[in-house]
Design an enzyme around this catalytic site. Structure first.
Site, PDB file in Angstrom:
ATOM      1  N   LYS A 192       0.820  -1.219   0.000  1.00  0.00           N
ATOM      2  CA  LYS A 192       0.000   0.000   0.000  1.00  0.00           C
ATOM      3  C   LYS A 192       0.853   1.268   0.000  1.00  0.00           C
ATOM      4  CE  LYS A 192      -2.261   0.697   3.797  1.00  0.00           C
ATOM      5  NZ  LYS A 192      -1.642   1.894   4.430  1.00  0.00           N
ATOM      6  N   ARG A 267     -11.094   4.077  10.301  1.00  0.00           N
ATOM      7  CA  ARG A 267     -11.017   2.700  10.779  1.00  0.00           C
ATOM      8  C   ARG A 267     -12.366   2.184  11.277  1.00  0.00           C
ATOM      9  NH1 ARG A 267      -6.454  -0.074   9.195  1.00  0.00           N
ATOM     10  NH2 ARG A 267      -4.622   1.241   9.399  1.00  0.00           N
ATOM     11  N   ARG A 306      10.622  -9.669   4.099  1.00  0.00           N
ATOM     12  CA  ARG A 306      10.953  -8.288   4.454  1.00  0.00           C
ATOM     13  C   ARG A 306      11.633  -8.227   5.816  1.00  0.00           C
ATOM     14  NH1 ARG A 306       6.226  -3.833   4.768  1.00  0.00           N
ATOM     15  NH2 ARG A 306       5.999  -4.629   6.902  1.00  0.00           N
ATOM     16  N   ARG A 324      -1.703  -9.633  12.765  1.00  0.00           N
ATOM     17  CA  ARG A 324      -1.830  -8.310  12.133  1.00  0.00           C
ATOM     18  C   ARG A 324      -2.785  -8.371  10.943  1.00  0.00           C
ATOM     19  NH1 ARG A 324       4.060  -7.019  10.623  1.00  0.00           N
ATOM     20  NH2 ARG A 324       3.125  -5.229   9.556  1.00  0.00           N
TER      21      ARG A 324
END
Length: 368
Positions: A192, A267, A306, A324
């Site tokens: 993103k 959110r 990553r 997550r």
């Protein structure tokens, strides 16, 4: 959003707020006019809905009449007022209440008050559903005001644009800018951040990351940053009002922007409503919520890879990564439904080369 003739309008004032304003205004009229048997004069065409609601709430003897004047041409108010239908009642020594849908320049109401006073009224009171103080150029006294609004062109609840829109139960404002405002979402590892930077450059948009905004305000000890820190230090959630005020300040920094990419906000549905109200106050709206969609297993693998170079502990633990991702879906499921109801949700395949994903995102944006 609605289209009337050649113009687009976006939601501005909901029916619930209009009803509450009329309730309060009518309560005051009941107190002030209880023993005066007033003559209510509605100003056509726009005030017909307002007049009807006020009369339904008035609990004492009264009469009603209408006059018709005009000072609007398209979306612009002219300095000319033409009396189209005159008042027939004898109003000498009467208490008169003018019911207006909206007062902006004050030209129409000044002319009407002058006419009524010349016919010997005992008193003339003015009640208006909407008032634009910024637009008023006349020295007038308004005795009862429903809602004060910015100097924007509005339609609905009796108000029109070249004949259309009067029958709407809520009020819409003219969409002033053709802006592209995106709510960009994507699970951890979807890319993103990378795509936000690419889209920012391609469409000349302003990227607003809620996290960056918080860090800036707290680091620079702004008034809002200090307030936010006081909640954080106590282990409490920062109220939505504080967050939206920070975002509003960011939007105000670039008033000529082509649009914004909102990253990390909203959110919740309440935050989505707050963002909608913020943009609506500026004459624009959310164009779309775009979510990058990537299979969970691909995300996990990306983040683990990553983690080998990022140094982030939460990129190195598969259990944390999966949690997550779960939190992301729990949060965005609500917003997906919210924006789907407005036909503004777009899911985009987030697997492939960066330029391939950009092409998919661009196809959505170009068709908005």
């Amino acid at each position: 959003m609605i289209t009337l003739h050649d113009l687009q309008f976006i939601p501005f004032i909901p029916e619930k707020r209009i009803t509450k304003a009329i309730d309060v205004l009518s309560d005051q009229l009941n107190k002030d006019m209880a023993d005066k048997k007033p003559l209510f004069i509605g100003v056509l065409n726009g005030a017909f809905m307002f007049v009807s609601e006020v009369l339904k709430r008035f609990n004492h003897e009264c009469e009603v009449s209408f006059v018709k004047l005009a000072s609007y041409e398209g979306v612009n108010t002219s300095s000319r007022v033409r009396e189209l239908i005159g008042l027939q009642e004898d109003i000498s020594n009467r208490s008169v209440v003018i019911l207006e849908d909206i007062i902006d320049t004050g030209i129409t109401i000044t002319e009407l008050e002058r006419t009524l006073s010349s016919r010997g009224c005992k008193e003339v009171k003015v009640a208006t559903l909407f008032f634009k103080p910024e637009a008023c150029i006349k020295e007038i006294t308004i005795d009862y005001i429903g809602i004060e609004i910015p100097n924007r062109f509005i339609v609905g609840y009796g108000l029109d644009y070249n004949g259309l829109g009067r029958n709407l139960n809520e009020v819409y404002q003219l969409k002033e800018k053709n802006m592209t405002n995106l709510v960009l979402f994507g699970p951890p590892g979807a890319g993103k951040g990378t795509q936000a930077e690419v889209l920012k450059q391609k469409y000349d948009l302003v990227h607003i990351s809620t996290g960056d905004v918080f860090r800036y305000n707290i680091k620079n000890a702004t008034e809002l940053g200090t307030l936010a820190k006081s909640y954080i230090d106590k282990g409490q959630l920062v109220p939505d009002e504080v967050t939206i005020n920070m975002l509003s300040a960011e939007v105000d920094k670039t008033p000529e922007a082509n649009g914004f990419i909102f990253d990390g906000f909203p959110r919740t549905e309440a935050q989505a409503d707050a963002l909608s109200e913020l943009l609506s106050s500026k004459g624009v709206e959310v164009s779309a919520m775009i979510a990058l969609e990537v299979d969970d297993e691909v995300l996990v693998q990306r983040l683990l890879e990553r983690g080998e170079t990022s140094g982030r502990a939460d990129d190195a633990d598969e259990a944390i990564i999966r949690n997550r991702i779960k939190v992301y879906y729990d949060e965005t499921a609500i917003l997906k439904n919210y924006y789907q109801k407005e036909d503004k949700y777009f899911g985009v395949d987030g697997v492939g080369a960066i330029d391939e994903i950009t092409t998919r995102l661009s196809a959505v944006i170009d068709n908005l």
